[in-house]
Structures are given as structure tokens and as C-alpha cells.
Write a protein that holds these residues in place. Structure first.
Motif, PDB file in Angstrom:
ATOM      1  N   LEU A 201       0.816  -1.207   0.000  1.00 27.47           N
ATOM      2  CA  LEU A 201       0.000   0.000   0.000  1.00 27.47           C
ATOM      3  C   LEU A 201       0.854   1.264   0.000  1.00 27.47           C
ATOM      4  CD1 LEU A 201      -2.805  -1.043   2.518  1.00 27.47           C
ATOM      5  CD2 LEU A 201      -2.947  -0.916   0.026  1.00 27.47           C
ATOM      6  N   ILE A 202       1.966   1.240   0.727  1.00 29.19           N
ATOM      7  CA  ILE A 202       2.874   2.392   0.734  1.00 29.19           C
ATOM      8  C   ILE A 202       3.400   2.654  -0.673  1.00 29.19           C
ATOM      9  CG2 ILE A 202       5.158   3.192   1.482  1.00 29.19           C
ATOM     10  CD1 ILE A 202       4.608   1.844   4.178  1.00 29.19           C
ATOM     11  N   ILE A 203       3.791   1.578  -1.379  1.00 29.25           N
ATOM     12  CA  ILE A 203       4.292   1.725  -2.753  1.00 29.25           C
ATOM     13  C   ILE A 203       3.207   2.274  -3.669  1.00 29.25           C
ATOM     14  CG2 ILE A 203       5.111   0.434  -4.774  1.00 29.25           C
ATOM     15  CD1 ILE A 203       6.549  -1.445  -2.752  1.00 29.25           C
ATOM     16  N   LEU A 204       1.960   1.778  -3.512  1.00 30.36           N
ATOM     17  CA  LEU A 204       0.851   2.279  -4.321  1.00 30.36           C
ATOM     18  C   LEU A 204       0.633   3.772  -4.093  1.00 30.36           C
ATOM     19  CD1 LEU A 204      -1.972  -0.447  -4.200  1.00 30.36           C
ATOM     20  CD2 LEU A 204      -0.719   0.354  -6.203  1.00 30.36           C
ATOM     21  N   PHE A 205       0.698   4.194  -2.843  1.00 32.12           N
ATOM     22  CA  PHE A 205       0.500   5.609  -2.523  1.00 32.12           C
ATOM     23  C   PHE A 205       1.640   6.455  -3.088  1.00 32.12           C
ATOM     24  CE2 PHE A 205      -2.907   4.206  -0.072  1.00 32.12           C
ATOM     25  CZ  PHE A 205      -3.588   5.260   0.517  1.00 32.12           C
ATOM     26  N   ILE A 206       2.857   5.904  -3.089  1.00 33.40           N
ATOM     27  CA  ILE A 206       3.993   6.640  -3.663  1.00 33.40           C
ATOM     28  C   ILE A 206       3.854   6.762  -5.175  1.00 33.40           C
ATOM     29  CG2 ILE A 206       6.482   6.539  -4.079  1.00 33.40           C
ATOM     30  CD1 ILE A 206       6.781   5.275  -1.312  1.00 33.40           C
ATOM     31  N   LEU A 207       3.379   5.681  -5.818  1.00 37.32           N
ATOM     32  CA  LEU A 207       3.235   5.686  -7.270  1.00 37.32           C
ATOM     33  C   LEU A 207       2.032   6.508  -7.730  1.00 37.32           C
ATOM     34  CD1 LEU A 207       4.022   1.918  -8.076  1.00 37.32           C
ATOM     35  CD2 LEU A 207       5.518   3.901  -8.423  1.00 37.32           C
ATOM     36  N   GLN A 208       1.039   6.656  -6.875  1.00 37.20           N
ATOM     37  CA  GLN A 208      -0.181   7.390  -7.233  1.00 37.20           C
ATOM     38  C   GLN A 208      -0.449   8.525  -6.229  1.00 37.20           C
ATOM     39  OE1 GLN A 208      -1.868   6.685  -9.943  1.00 37.20           O
ATOM     40  NE2 GLN A 208      -1.168   4.652 -10.505  1.00 37.20           N
ATOM     41  N   PRO A 209       0.498   9.441  -6.062  1.00 35.59           N
ATOM     42  CA  PRO A 209       0.317  10.478  -5.028  1.00 35.59           C
ATOM     43  C   PRO A 209      -0.858  11.409  -5.297  1.00 35.59           C
ATOM     44  CG  PRO A 209       2.180  11.000  -6.436  1.00 35.59           C
ATOM     45  CD  PRO A 209       1.758   9.608  -6.802  1.00 35.59           C
ATOM     46  N   GLY A 210      -1.068  11.758  -6.564  1.00 37.94           N
ATOM     47  CA  GLY A 210      -2.162  12.668  -6.894  1.00 37.94           C
ATOM     48  C   GLY A 210      -3.515  12.045  -6.638  1.00 37.94           C
ATOM     49  N   ILE A 211      -3.670  10.771  -7.010  1.00 40.06           N
ATOM     50  CA  ILE A 211      -4.946  10.072  -6.811  1.00 40.06           C
ATOM     51  C   ILE A 211      -5.202   9.857  -5.328  1.00 40.06           C
ATOM     52  CG2 ILE A 211      -6.154   7.902  -7.251  1.00 40.06           C
ATOM     53  CD1 ILE A 211      -4.609   7.788  -9.920  1.00 40.06           C
ATOM     54  N   ALA A 212      -4.138   9.511  -4.591  1.00 44.50           N
ATOM     55  CA  ALA A 212      -4.266   9.341  -3.139  1.00 44.50           C
ATOM     56  C   ALA A 212      -4.677  10.657  -2.486  1.00 44.50           C
ATOM     57  CB  ALA A 212      -2.951   8.840  -2.549  1.00 44.50           C
ATOM     58  N   HIS A 213      -4.080  11.752  -2.963  1.00 47.09           N
ATOM     59  CA  HIS A 213      -4.412  13.078  -2.429  1.00 47.09           C
ATOM     60  C   HIS A 213      -5.861  13.432  -2.715  1.00 47.09           C
ATOM     61  CE1 HIS A 213      -4.840  17.480  -2.961  1.00 47.09           C
ATOM     62  NE2 HIS A 213      -4.128  17.539  -1.833  1.00 47.09           N
ATOM     63  N   ASP A 214      -6.305  13.168  -3.963  1.00 39.29           N
ATOM     64  CA  ASP A 214      -7.691  13.475  -4.326  1.00 39.29           C
ATOM     65  C   ASP A 214      -8.670  12.687  -3.467  1.00 39.29           C
ATOM     66  OD1 ASP A 214      -6.758  15.183  -6.255  1.00 39.29           O
ATOM     67  OD2 ASP A 214      -7.018  13.774  -7.921  1.00 39.29           O
ATOM     68  N   GLY A 215      -8.346  11.415  -3.211  1.00 33.10           N
ATOM     69  CA  GLY A 215      -9.211  10.587  -2.373  1.00 33.10           C
ATOM     70  C   GLY A 215      -9.267  11.102  -0.949  1.00 33.10           C
ATOM     71  N   ALA A 216      -8.114  11.519  -0.423  1.00 33.55           N
ATOM     72  CA  ALA A 216      -8.065  12.046   0.942  1.00 33.55           C
ATOM     73  C   ALA A 216      -8.850  13.353   1.047  1.00 33.55           C
ATOM     74  CB  ALA A 216      -6.610  12.261   1.365  1.00 33.55           C
ATOM     75  N   VAL A 217      -8.712  14.223   0.028  1.00 37.29           N
ATOM     76  CA  VAL A 217      -9.455  15.491   0.016  1.00 37.29           C
ATOM     77  C   VAL A 217     -10.954  15.232  -0.039  1.00 37.29           C
ATOM     78  CG1 VAL A 217      -9.946  17.551  -1.350  1.00 37.29           C
ATOM     79  CG2 VAL A 217      -7.576  16.848  -0.974  1.00 37.29           C
ATOM     80  N   ALA A 218     -11.353  14.270  -0.900  1.00 36.76           N
ATOM     81  CA  ALA A 218     -12.775  13.941  -1.004  1.00 36.76           C
ATOM     82  C   ALA A 218     -13.299  13.391   0.319  1.00 36.76           C
ATOM     83  CB  ALA A 218     -12.984  12.912  -2.123  1.00 36.76           C
ATOM     84  N   GLY A 219     -12.494  12.535   0.975  1.00 36.85           N
ATOM     85  CA  GLY A 219     -12.900  11.988   2.267  1.00 36.85           C
ATOM     86  C   GLY A 219     -13.022  13.068   3.324  1.00 36.85           C
TER      87      GLY A 219
END
Length: 303
Positions: free
Chosen positions: A18-36
């Protein structure tokens, strides 16, 4: 590999994956966190916080569990827990266990029965903002409570044979606080922080996993995103379902199913709260299966 080493290894690999996924997809992870975070602030906090504070305040009022009939304690747990929204039921049952009003066995079954979204959330957010129809929000709320009450009645019948009524542990009397409202606010803040943390984290995780899934496989983005978010975070799931399935006939019942499923975010909140009282989660799991099966059916019949 020995079982005692296998599960920790799986956990470590999962976390690093999961850490690697978040590193590879920082923008998508950020968008999800903002939406949450936005969903928490706009859809959860205004409906949840006042009720948690009032519930905590009421539970801190002095009383004598020995003089209160068992059925009245059950009703108290259901009314306070089921109408306050997730995870007020877990907070209520755990607090009543700490106060000596319930046994461990009673707490485990009531944890499962006293679990429902708040009326303000269903009528105000789901009914008004998602369905665009307050009456349908009421129908969904009624369907949820019919299913809950049926489970609650079965729970009471099961606990009628409970021989633990004399084993309720009465805690040593503590001096009454002169500022119970401030104590309620203080303890409510930890619950709110728990809710905010899980909502934001699981919204971000669901966003990343749905994007990765649609990139790796031929899956419709709307379906993948709605399924992933519903699995991890209920509020984000219903928001995604609204974005992608609003004009479909199945939409209201899809919302009912997602709300009944709750999502890992809510289950994690309940688990953390119940763990503080060492309450068994097995009845809770059975209760969630019951809700997933019956709430959409009852809502369909009432729609």
C-alpha cells in the motif's frame, strides 16, 4: 512457514504494498483524501458531533444499574445507540459496560443490534441531497430500523435465557463530575478524531485501488470506483454511486445496500471502540450480514 510467522509477514507485505501504491499514485491518493475530508466535514461532522456529545453527557449522569430493569437498559442502549449514527452505538454500549449496566455477553449482542446511521444523515444527506426526496429518505430510515428492530427482538429473546444478570460488574463509585458537559465534549473528541481518520484514510485507499484496478483490468471506472469506495468507506461509496448511477433504476437500492454494508472504515471504528471494553465482535458480524440481506429488500417493498 510457521503460522505465527506467516500472518505478520502477510501484514508487513500488505502495508509495504500500500505504501508503494500511494507513492506511485500520489495525486490520486491526495484526491481521495481530500474527497474523504470534505465528506467528513460536510456530511458526517454536522450530523454526528452534536449527538455524540449529548449521548456522552446523558451516559455520565449518575444512576444505579441494580435498580434498573434489564429490559430498560436494553431499550436505553437501542434508543441512544441506534439513533445517533455510526459509531454511537458502539460508544453507548461500551460506556454502559464500563458503568456496570451491561454484562460482556449483553454488550456483544447489543453492539450488533444498536448500529444504524443517524436520522439526520439519512433524511438530511441521503434523502435530501442524494435522493432529492425527503420521503424516500424516511422510507430508507424506516427500512433500516425495521431490520434492526427484528434483530434486536431476536437478541432480547436470546438474552432472555441469559444467566449473567447477576454478574454485572458494578464499578467502584466515582465522584460525580461538576462539569459533565465538558467531560462529554472531551471524550467525544476522541471518537470524532477516530471517525475522521478512518474516513479520510479509507477514502484515499479506495480511490487508489479503484484507479489501479481499472488500469490493470477492463473494468468500468464507475463500477470499480463505487465498489472500492463502498467496500472501504460508506459515505464516499454513496457519493460515487450518486455520480455514476443516479439515473439508473437500481440507484436507490444500491444506496441502501452500500449503507447496509457500512464499509471497513465504520467497522474499524466499531472494532477500536469495542476493543476498549473487550467486547466480542461475532454477533456484530452476524448483524451486518442480516442488514445487508434485509434492508434493501424492506426498502424495495416500501419504495
Amino acid at each position: 512457514m510457521h503460522e505465527s510467522h506467516f500472518y505478520p509477514m502477510i501484514s508487513i507485505l500488505t502495508v509495504w504494498g500500500l505504501i508503494i501504491l500511494f507513492i506511485l499514485q500520489p495525486g490520486i491518493a491526495h484526491d481521495g483524501a481530500v474527497a474523504g475530508a470534505k465528506l467528513f466535514v460536510h456530511a458526517l461532522l454536522p450530523y454526528l458531533l452534536p449527538y455524540i456529545i449529548l449521548t456522552q453527557w446523558l451516559l455520565k449522569m449518575p444512576g444505579n444499574p441494580k435498580e434498573t430493569p434489564k429490559w430498560r437498559r436494553y431499550i436505553k442502549a437501542y434508543v441512544l445507540g441506534s439513533f445517533g449514527g455510526f459509531p454511537v452505538g458502539a460508544v453507548t454500549v461500551t460506556e454502559m459496560l464500563k458503568n456496570g449496566e451491561l454484562t460482556k455477553k449483553q454488550s456483544s449482542f447489543l453492539l450488533a443490534a444498536c448500529h444504524a446511521p443517524g436520522p439526520m444523515f439519512i433524511i438530511g444527506f441521503v434523502g435530501t441531497e442524494l435522493f432529492g426526496n425527503v420521503s424516500n429518505g424516511w422510507k430508507l430510515l424506516i427500512a433500516i430500523h425495521i431490520a434492526n428492530l427484528l434483530f434486536f427482538i431476536l437478541t432480547i429473546l436470546f438474552m432472555a435465557k441469559d444467566n449473567e444478570s447477576e454478574s454485572v460488574q458494578i464499578r467502584p463509585h466515582k465522584p460525580s463530575s461538576t462539569l459533565p458537559l465538558l467531560d462529554a465534549i472531551k471524550e467525544s473528541s476522541s471518537v470524532i478524531i477516530l471517525v475522521a481518520t478512518t474516513v479520510i484514510f479509507f477514502s484515499s485507499l479506495g480511490n487508489v485501488l479503484s484507479t489501479v484496478t481499472t488500469s490493470a483490468f477492463t473494468v468500468d471506472m464507475g463500477i470499480a470506483k463505487t465498489f472500492a469506495l463502498a467496500l472501504f468507506e460508506m459515505t464516499s461509496g454513496v457519493q460515487s454511486a450518486t455520480e455514476h448511477f443516479y439515473h439508473d433504476a437500481i440507484f436507490p437500492f444500491l444506496i441502501a445496500a452500500i449503507i447496509s454494508m457500512n464499509g471497513l472504515s465504520i467497522h474499524m471504528q466499531v472494532f477500536v471502540i469495542a476493543k476498549a471494553g473487550n467486547i466480542s465482535m461475532i454477533p456484530y458480524v452476524l448483524g451486518r450480514v442480516w442488514s445487508i440481506l434485509f434492508v434493501p429488500i424492506i426498502f424495495y417493498l416500501a419504495y
